[in-house]
Every structure is written in structure tokens, then in C-alpha cells.
Design a protein around this motif. Structure first.
Motif, PDB file in Angstrom:
ATOM      1  N   GLU A  56      12.761  60.017  14.564  1.00  0.00           N
ATOM      2  CA  GLU A  56      13.770  58.941  14.628  1.00  0.00           C
ATOM      3  C   GLU A  56      15.030  59.156  13.933  1.00  0.00           C
ATOM      4  O   GLU A  56      15.134  60.468  13.058  1.00  0.00           O
ATOM      5  CB  GLU A  56      13.270  57.732  14.024  1.00  0.00           C
ATOM      6  N   LEU A  57      16.179  58.646  14.114  1.00  0.00           N
ATOM      7  CA  LEU A  57      17.488  59.154  13.708  1.00  0.00           C
ATOM      8  C   LEU A  57      17.741  58.056  12.667  1.00  0.00           C
ATOM      9  O   LEU A  57      17.457  56.711  12.979  1.00  0.00           O
ATOM     10  CB  LEU A  57      18.421  59.268  14.611  1.00  0.00           C
ATOM     11  N   PRO A  58      18.080  58.246  11.206  1.00  0.00           N
ATOM     12  CA  PRO A  58      18.591  57.316  10.194  1.00  0.00           C
ATOM     13  C   PRO A  58      19.781  56.454  10.758  1.00  0.00           C
ATOM     14  O   PRO A  58      20.740  56.995  11.453  1.00  0.00           O
ATOM     15  CB  PRO A  58      18.696  58.134   9.071  1.00  0.00           C
ATOM     16  N   ALA A  59      20.140  55.201  10.342  1.00  0.00           N
ATOM     17  CA  ALA A  59      21.361  54.579  10.478  1.00  0.00           C
ATOM     18  C   ALA A  59      22.461  55.255   9.600  1.00  0.00           C
ATOM     19  O   ALA A  59      23.487  55.394  10.182  1.00  0.00           O
ATOM     20  CB  ALA A  59      21.112  53.224   9.993  1.00  0.00           C
ATOM     21  N   THR A  60      21.904  55.438   8.349  1.00  0.00           N
ATOM     22  CA  THR A  60      22.949  56.084   7.427  1.00  0.00           C
ATOM     23  C   THR A  60      22.041  57.155   6.469  1.00  0.00           C
ATOM     24  O   THR A  60      20.931  57.240   6.579  1.00  0.00           O
ATOM     25  CB  THR A  60      23.595  55.248   6.476  1.00  0.00           C
ATOM     26  N   GLY A  61      22.710  58.118   5.996  1.00  0.00           N
ATOM     27  CA  GLY A  61      22.181  58.870   5.036  1.00  0.00           C
ATOM     28  C   GLY A  61      22.128  60.444   5.695  1.00  0.00           C
ATOM     29  O   GLY A  61      22.385  60.584   6.823  1.00  0.00           O
ATOM     30  N   THR A  62      21.538  61.329   4.642  1.00  0.00           N
ATOM     31  CA  THR A  62      21.474  62.702   5.267  1.00  0.00           C
ATOM     32  C   THR A  62      20.210  63.097   4.539  1.00  0.00           C
ATOM     33  O   THR A  62      19.567  62.912   3.754  1.00  0.00           O
ATOM     34  CB  THR A  62      22.661  63.453   4.437  1.00  0.00           C
ATOM     35  N   ARG A  64      18.415  66.923   3.955  1.00  0.00           N
ATOM     36  CA  ARG A  64      18.951  68.453   3.887  1.00  0.00           C
ATOM     37  C   ARG A  64      17.550  69.305   3.616  1.00  0.00           C
ATOM     38  O   ARG A  64      16.561  68.807   2.961  1.00  0.00           O
ATOM     39  CB  ARG A  64      19.769  68.891   2.732  1.00  0.00           C
ATOM     40  N   PHE A  65      17.510  70.201   4.762  1.00  0.00           N
ATOM     41  CA  PHE A  65      16.241  70.781   4.609  1.00  0.00           C
ATOM     42  C   PHE A  65      16.734  72.379   4.571  1.00  0.00           C
ATOM     43  O   PHE A  65      17.366  72.770   5.532  1.00  0.00           O
ATOM     44  CB  PHE A  65      15.251  70.755   6.025  1.00  0.00           C
ATOM     45  N   GLN A  66      16.164  73.208   3.638  1.00  0.00           N
ATOM     46  CA  GLN A  66      16.534  74.443   3.477  1.00  0.00           C
ATOM     47  C   GLN A  66      17.983  74.725   3.365  1.00  0.00           C
ATOM     48  O   GLN A  66      18.555  75.693   4.009  1.00  0.00           O
ATOM     49  CB  GLN A  66      15.848  75.453   4.601  1.00  0.00           C
ATOM     50  N   GLY A  67      18.776  73.892   2.865  1.00  0.00           N
ATOM     51  CA  GLY A  67      20.086  73.738   2.598  1.00  0.00           C
ATOM     52  C   GLY A  67      21.073  73.245   3.744  1.00  0.00           C
ATOM     53  O   GLY A  67      22.180  73.323   3.719  1.00  0.00           O
ATOM     54  N   HIS A  68      20.668  72.786   4.916  1.00  0.00           N
ATOM     55  CA  HIS A  68      20.985  72.454   6.080  1.00  0.00           C
ATOM     56  C   HIS A  68      20.966  71.026   6.345  1.00  0.00           C
ATOM     57  O   HIS A  68      19.968  70.556   6.154  1.00  0.00           O
ATOM     58  CB  HIS A  68      20.608  73.344   7.370  1.00  0.00           C
ATOM     59  N   ASP A  69      21.884  70.395   6.835  1.00  0.00           N
ATOM     60  CA  ASP A  69      21.783  68.875   7.320  1.00  0.00           C
ATOM     61  C   ASP A  69      21.126  69.004   8.655  1.00  0.00           C
ATOM     62  O   ASP A  69      21.353  69.717   9.738  1.00  0.00           O
ATOM     63  CB  ASP A  69      23.382  68.449   7.299  1.00  0.00           C
ATOM     64  N   THR A  70      19.842  68.415   8.722  1.00  0.00           N
ATOM     65  CA  THR A  70      19.062  68.274   9.910  1.00  0.00           C
ATOM     66  C   THR A  70      19.861  67.484  11.196  1.00  0.00           C
ATOM     67  O   THR A  70      19.425  67.825  12.171  1.00  0.00           O
ATOM     68  CB  THR A  70      18.067  67.572   9.519  1.00  0.00           C
ATOM     69  N   ALA A  71      20.847  66.604  10.887  1.00  0.00           N
ATOM     70  CA  ALA A  71      21.611  66.158  12.021  1.00  0.00           C
ATOM     71  C   ALA A  71      22.679  67.171  12.354  1.00  0.00           C
ATOM     72  O   ALA A  71      22.867  67.061  13.696  1.00  0.00           O
ATOM     73  CB  ALA A  71      22.433  64.909  11.288  1.00  0.00           C
ATOM     74  N   VAL A  72      23.082  68.380  11.681  1.00  0.00           N
ATOM     75  CA  VAL A  72      23.825  69.302  12.349  1.00  0.00           C
ATOM     76  C   VAL A  72      23.186  70.410  12.817  1.00  0.00           C
ATOM     77  O   VAL A  72      23.350  70.882  13.865  1.00  0.00           O
ATOM     78  CB  VAL A  72      24.991  69.541  11.232  1.00  0.00           C
ATOM     79  N   VAL A  73      22.009  70.899  12.092  1.00  0.00           N
ATOM     80  CA  VAL A  73      21.063  71.836  12.297  1.00  0.00           C
ATOM     81  C   VAL A  73      19.808  71.562  12.596  1.00  0.00           C
ATOM     82  O   VAL A  73      19.082  71.386  11.564  1.00  0.00           O
ATOM     83  CB  VAL A  73      21.321  73.135  11.264  1.00  0.00           C
ATOM     84  N   PRO A  74      19.485  71.144  13.727  1.00  0.00           N
ATOM     85  CA  PRO A  74      18.053  70.808  13.852  1.00  0.00           C
ATOM     86  C   PRO A  74      17.146  71.674  13.412  1.00  0.00           C
ATOM     87  O   PRO A  74      17.058  72.868  13.620  1.00  0.00           O
ATOM     88  CB  PRO A  74      17.985  70.380  15.613  1.00  0.00           C
ATOM     89  N   VAL A  75      15.958  70.932  13.008  1.00  0.00           N
ATOM     90  CA  VAL A  75      14.855  71.946  12.558  1.00  0.00           C
ATOM     91  C   VAL A  75      14.088  72.235  13.681  1.00  0.00           C
ATOM     92  O   VAL A  75      13.764  71.670  14.749  1.00  0.00           O
ATOM     93  CB  VAL A  75      13.800  71.043  11.438  1.00  0.00           C
ATOM     94  N   HIS A  76      13.625  73.616  13.416  1.00  0.00           N
ATOM     95  CA  HIS A  76      12.892  74.445  14.570  1.00  0.00           C
ATOM     96  C   HIS A  76      11.393  73.530  14.613  1.00  0.00           C
ATOM     97  O   HIS A  76      10.839  73.343  13.514  1.00  0.00           O
ATOM     98  CB  HIS A  76      12.614  75.762  14.477  1.00  0.00           C
ATOM     99  N   PRO A  77      10.683  73.329  15.621  1.00  0.00           N
ATOM    100  CA  PRO A  77       9.553  72.871  15.793  1.00  0.00           C
ATOM    101  C   PRO A  77       8.448  73.454  15.007  1.00  0.00           C
ATOM    102  O   PRO A  77       7.729  72.961  14.234  1.00  0.00           O
ATOM    103  CB  PRO A  77       9.023  72.815  17.115  1.00  0.00           C
ATOM    104  N   ASN A  78       8.609  74.757  14.804  1.00  0.00           N
ATOM    105  CA  ASN A  78       7.766  75.630  14.030  1.00  0.00           C
ATOM    106  C   ASN A  78       7.790  75.522  12.430  1.00  0.00           C
ATOM    107  O   ASN A  78       7.166  75.941  11.749  1.00  0.00           O
ATOM    108  CB  ASN A  78       7.634  77.082  14.538  1.00  0.00           C
TER     109      ASN A  78
END
Length: 589
Positions: A56-62, A64-78
Motif C-alpha cells: 500500500e502507499l502512504p498518504a504522507t511520509g517517506t 527509506r530503505f538502504q538509503g533510497h526513498d522507496t517511492a522513488v526507487v522501488p524495492v526489488h521483490p527479493n
């Protein structure tokens, strides 16, 4: 490694002014860490897990996983492993080892069989299932099924593991063992983060830190030993009653003032607050006026040894190719079908009973068929023979559509939870759909051949081209089966899918039968929507040139589609069903 900054989420299908399920959630999770998220039912734990998993996508907020914004750089399924709260979604007739091998085939590409076997064996030992590796999943108890769910999530070596109520609903001993097992999960991969959302308060000491959620607000984040200190309670069992004494937003506001102080004391991370926020959060800041929590600075944590987390996990293991996933799913489905005795016995029964039923219905008139083949074309023979031919073809189409309904209507709905789990892990929806077609189509073809050939052998041989009629019958089954597959893909439950498919079959029977007496203009309007009509009328048209065809044109009011027209229409129905099924698979349930 994981930072959540000011995350808020609105409930689905509500007005924009609705109260958020999560509000202003901020937390930091260092590498090599087991985080427990605790809270009563409705506190937002599962929603937070789904947001972290990208479901799901948040209404607001960020995030960050491994230094990347997951909304900008989607996390690989693995890179993410999700252990969902439901105990469904397991293939009951597979063994434990087969289930893990299947998950590895679908999630990880470019591996040798030896490498896959070694990985699965390692997981079996790690989660404590090596003694039941050869047992079928249906024989496992609840605690063992939870261990299997965890192992299935870990096949791709994901650096972030999310567990939703993984140890809830078990006896005390099993819950303690499973919660302690999360420590092994962290140690198995340097720098891995494990997050477990739970209502249970009895195993807090198993976590490196604990987040307390109350009605969507973070009320605390720190070691379990600091929970009684912060909330001024004697035991953790008093936590939920204490939370109920104040509004959730007050608890959240209070924690936001003291968060930096606790994070620095327990070395949990830095959320990057502005300098003025840090100054306001220093020891000695103004506490809450009702004194329900202890704002004194806690004892600082002893410095931890250097972590092994300086490993680069930015490159995840590759997913298998589309073709590899498809072929594996086809093989697995045939294995499941072969082991599900009820399924293949039911199919064999339909394979044999269908032609028998068709001939029993037409048995009183088969004598006219014999006389017609002996060139007796008297009206008292020809007209009953023409009626018999029309009804044999009609009964064949209806029976064949029943077979397709039984095969396809439950195919996706029965596996919906399993499909959702595997889709989160990287399964392509198109590969899943093509695999379903690859499993169903041979069964449909076999049924069509049996229905035509066995009917002929039992004495109901019709004039005309049997080959064309087999093609039209098979296409009728494929077209109707595709439509039933679409219904299955859009249905939440098997019972609802089957009920809707039977309604579609009844509509075909009623409307196609009514078309026989409709004026042609009405037929032109209704015919494009009725699968049964094209399978039947195209087959009737193969009798043109025979003695029985002329009488048919008198007692049937509508026109007969040519075989080519019928093929085009049935292919169009098949395509529509497949497209709708693919669309339904994209909808999360």
C-alpha cells in the motif's frame, strides 16, 4: 538501513477527511536488528507492515530503505520477505521440501539444482523442520506451518524480513520458540532487519527494541526493559490498560518530544530531525502535565561491537525468467492435480459420464438416425432425425460447458492467498495466467475428443465433419472456461466464483435456447454475448448438404453461424475472458 519518516495512512474507500489509520509514524531501525511492533487490535500494526512491504502507499511520509526513498526507487521483490498473518496460502499436498523448492524456483533465477537443494536444506535446519521435510504440508501442526511460512519467505536471502503476527495464536511455549527463532533469522544474514508485529506482550525481551503503537500513533520505541520505566508501570502486562487512560494523540505528542533522547541513549539511529527539534527533546524538556510517563533520561546502552552490516545488499538475487516461472507453475499444478484424488476422479467421471448422458437423452430417437443413414428420407424419419441431430449437438455443448465450468471456476479463487504471497515475492501475473491456461487446455481438449468420439461409438454418429465439430466443441469449452477463469480471478472466495459461473451457464442455456425461436433481429443483438450459441450453431452448419439440414432450417428460427464465423466468435470470447482474468489478477485481495 530502514528509516520511516512522518508516515501517515488513510483507510481505503473513505473520505479524505477520515481519521488516519497511522499518523506521523517515525522510527529508525539499525542493521542486524530484531524490532517488535506491539499494540492492541486496530492499532495499525498490520497496516504499517503492508506499507513497509510496498503493498500500500502512504498518504504522507517517506520510507527509506538502504538509503533510497522507496517511492522513488522501488524495492526489488527479493529484498523484502513478508510472512503474512494468514495461515492459508500453503500447498497442502506438497511436502515441506517440495514447497521450499517451489518457492525457490519462482523467486530466484540462475541457480543450479545443487545450489537450490543446499539453500533449502539450510533453511530446513535453521527453522527446525528438517525432521518433517518429507511430510506433506497438510500433516503439519500450526507451529510447524508458521515455521514453513518463515522458511518460504527466506528463500531469496532478503535483507528485510516483515512478520505479521507470526507467533500470535499459539501456546506459550511455541510462541516463545518462534519469537526466539527471529534471532536466528537476523544472524543468518549479516545486517538483516527483522520486524515482527504482534499483540502479544509476553516475549518482548526477545526483541532488540520495541515499538508501541496505539491507535495509529507511536508511543514508544526502545528496549523492552525501558517500557515499564517510560510508562511508569510495574510489568509490561499493564501496558494496554495504561495506554487506554490517555488519548492516542497525547501519547504520540509526548513520544515525539522524547524520541531523540531515547534514540541517542539506546543507539537506535538518527531520523534527521532539525536542530530545534533535537534541542527541544534534550533531557530536562517539559514533560506532560498529567505525569503518566517517566521522562527521565534512561541509562545509556553499552556500545555495541562493530557490526558486520557493511555489506552491500543493493543488488538482489535475480528473479527467474517469465518462461521459467510459467513452466514451473504448470509442472507444479499437474503435481497438485495428480495428488488430489478427488479432482482427477471427478474429471474422469465427467469424461465418461458426459457421452453416456448425451446418448441416454437421445436414445429414443437413435433408430431414426440409423434409418436416415440407410437412405430412408421419408418425412416421418427425416424430421425426427433432424431434431435428434440438433439436440445431440446442443447437449454436447451444454455438457462440455459444465466440464469447463468445473475446471476453471475455482482455479484461481481457490489459490488466491497463495498467488498473493507469490506475487509479492516476484511472481509475474501473466506467467501465472499462462500456466493456468497450460494446465486447463489439455484437459478441455481431452474432454472434447471424448465427448464427440464416444458419442459416435455409442450409436449417435452424425453426418458431416467430426473434426470441425471437435474443434468447435473444444473452442466452446476454452471460451467458456476463459470466462469462468475471469470470474474466478475477480472473486474473493471459491463459493462465490462457482455461484457466478453457474449463473453465466444458466444464462447461456436460457438465451441460446430462446434464440432458437427469436426473430433474426433479436438474435443479432443477443448472439455476440452467448458462447453456447456459436458452439452449437457452428456445429449445426457442418451438417449442411446432408438430408437433415433442410428440416432444421424450418424448425429453428434463427440463422446458423458458419464454422469460420463460430471460430472467430469463440476465439473473441476466449480473448475477452483471458484479458478479464489478467485484469482480475492485478487487483489485490
Amino acid at each position: 538501513m530502514l528509516d520511516v519518516l512522518n508516515l501517515s495512512h488513510l483507510p481505503a474507500k473513505t473520505k479524505s477527511s477520515a481519521e488516519p489509520v497511522l499518523q506521523g509514524v517515525s522510527l529508525a531501525v539499525p542493521p542486524g536488528h530484531v524490532l517488535g511492533i506491539v499494540g492492541a487490535a486496530g492499532s495499525g500494526k498490520s497496516t504499517l507492515i503492508r506499507l513497509l512491504a510496498g503493498l500500500e502507499l502512504p498518504a504522507t511520509g517517506t520510507i527509506r530503505f538502504q538509503g533510497h526513498d522507496t517511492a522513488v526507487v522501488p524495492v526489488h521483490p527479493n529484498q523484502i520477505a513478508l510472512v503474512a498473518s494468514t495461515d492459508e496460502g500453503l500447498s497442502e499436498v506438497l511436502t515441506v521440501r517440495e514447497s521450499l523448492m517451489s518457492a525457490h524456483f519462482l523467486r530466484v533465477g540462475g541457480q543450479t539444482n545443487d545450489a537450490r537443494t543446499d539453500r533449502v536444506s539450510h533453511l530446513l535446519v535453521g527453522v527446525g523442520l528438517e525432521m518433517v521435510a518429507a511430510h506433506r504440508v497438510s500433516t503439519l501442526n500450526l507451529a510447524q506451518r508458521r515455521r514453513l511460512k518463515l522458511a518460504l519467505a527466506l528463500v531469496s536471502d532478503a535483507p528485510l524480513v516483515l512478520c505479521d503476527e507470526f507467533a500470535d495464536g499459539l501456546d506459550v511455549k511455541s510462541a516463545q520458540e518462534l519469537t526466539a527463532l527471529l534471532k536466528w533469522v537476523v544472524s543468518d544474514l549479516p545486517g538483516r532487519i527483522v520486524i515482527h508485529a504482534s499483540q502479544t506482550l509476553g516475549n518482548l525481551a526477545s526483541y532488540d527494541s520495541v515499538v508501541v503503537l496505539h491507535e495509529g500513533h507511536v508511543c514508544f520505541h526502545g528496549p523492552a526493559r525501558a517500557v515499564p520505566h517510560y510508562f511508569s508501570i510495574t510489568t509490561v502486562e499493564e501496558l494496554y490498560p495504561r495506554l487506554a487512560k490517555r488519548p492516542a494523540d497525547r501519547w504520540g505528542e509526548s513520544w515525539s518530544r522524547h524520541r531523540v533522547q531515547y534514540y541517542e541513549a539506546f543507539k537506535l539511529g538518527d531520523l534527521g530531525e532539525p536542530a530545534e527539534e533535537k534541542a527541544r527533546a534534550q533531557p530536562g524538556a517539559e514533560g506532560d502535565d498529567d505525569g503518566t510517563e517517566n521522562v527521565a533520561a534512561p541509562e545509556p546502552e553499552a556500545p555495541k561491537p562493530a557490526s558486520k552490516a557493511e555489506v552491500d545488499y543493493s543488488s538482489a538475487l535475480p528473479l527467474p525468467s517469465f518462461m521459467a516461472q510459467t513452466l514451473h507453475l504448470v509442472r507444479r499444478r499437474w503435481t497438485l492435480w495428480r495428488r488430489a484424488q478427488r479432482e482427477w476422479l471427478e474429471y474422469l467421471a465427467m469424461l465418461l459420464v458426459g457421452p453416456l448422458v448425451a446418448m441416454l437423452l437421445m436414445a429414443p430417437n437413435t433408430g431414426y438416425m440409423s434409418e436416415m443413414r440407410n437412405q430412408n428420407h421419408l418425412p416421418e424419419v427425416l424430421w425426427p432425425a433432424a431434431y435428434t441431430c440438433a439436440m445431440i449437438l446442443w447437449v454436447q455443448v451444454l455438457l462440455f460447458m459444465v466440464v469447463s465450468l468445473r475446471l476453471a471456476a475455482r482455479e484461481i479463487a481457490a489459490e488466491r492467498v497463495l498467488f498473493e504471497r507469490e506475487r509479492i515475492a516476484g511472481l509475474r501475473g501473466l506467467a501465472y495466467l499462462v500456466a493456468k491456461l497450460g494446465f486447463l487446455t489439455p484437459l478441455v481438449i481431452a474432454q472434447g475428443l471424448a465427448l464427440v468420439l464416444l458419442t459416435d461409438l455409442m450409436g449417435g454418429h452424425l453426418p458431416g465433419n467430426d473434426g470441425i465439430r471437435v474443434v468447435l466443441l473444444v473452442l466452446s469449452g476454452v471460451a467458456f472456461g476463459s470466462l469462468c477463469l475471469a470470474i474466478s480471478a475477480w472473486s474473493r472466495h471459491v463459493d462465490r466464483a462457482q455461484a457466478s459461473a453457474w449463473k453465466l451457464w444458466a444464462a447461456n442455456v436460457l438465451l441460446a435456447g430462446a434464440i432458437l425461436g427469436f426473430p433474426r433481429p433479436a438474435g443479432f443483438v443477443l448472439q455476440p454475448f452467448i458462447t453456447a450459441y456459436y458452439g452449437w450453431s457452428g456445429s449445426v452448419d457442418t451438417l449442411s448438404g446432408s438430408a437433415v439440414f433442410e428440416p432444421m432450417t424450418h424448425f429453428v428460427r434463427t440463422w446458423f453461424a458458419t464454422p469460420l464465423t463460430a471460430v472467430i466468435a469463440l476465439v473473441a470470447h476466449s480473448v475477452i475472458g483471458i484479458v478479464l482474468a489478467g485484469w482480475g489478477l492485478k487487483k489485490r485481495r
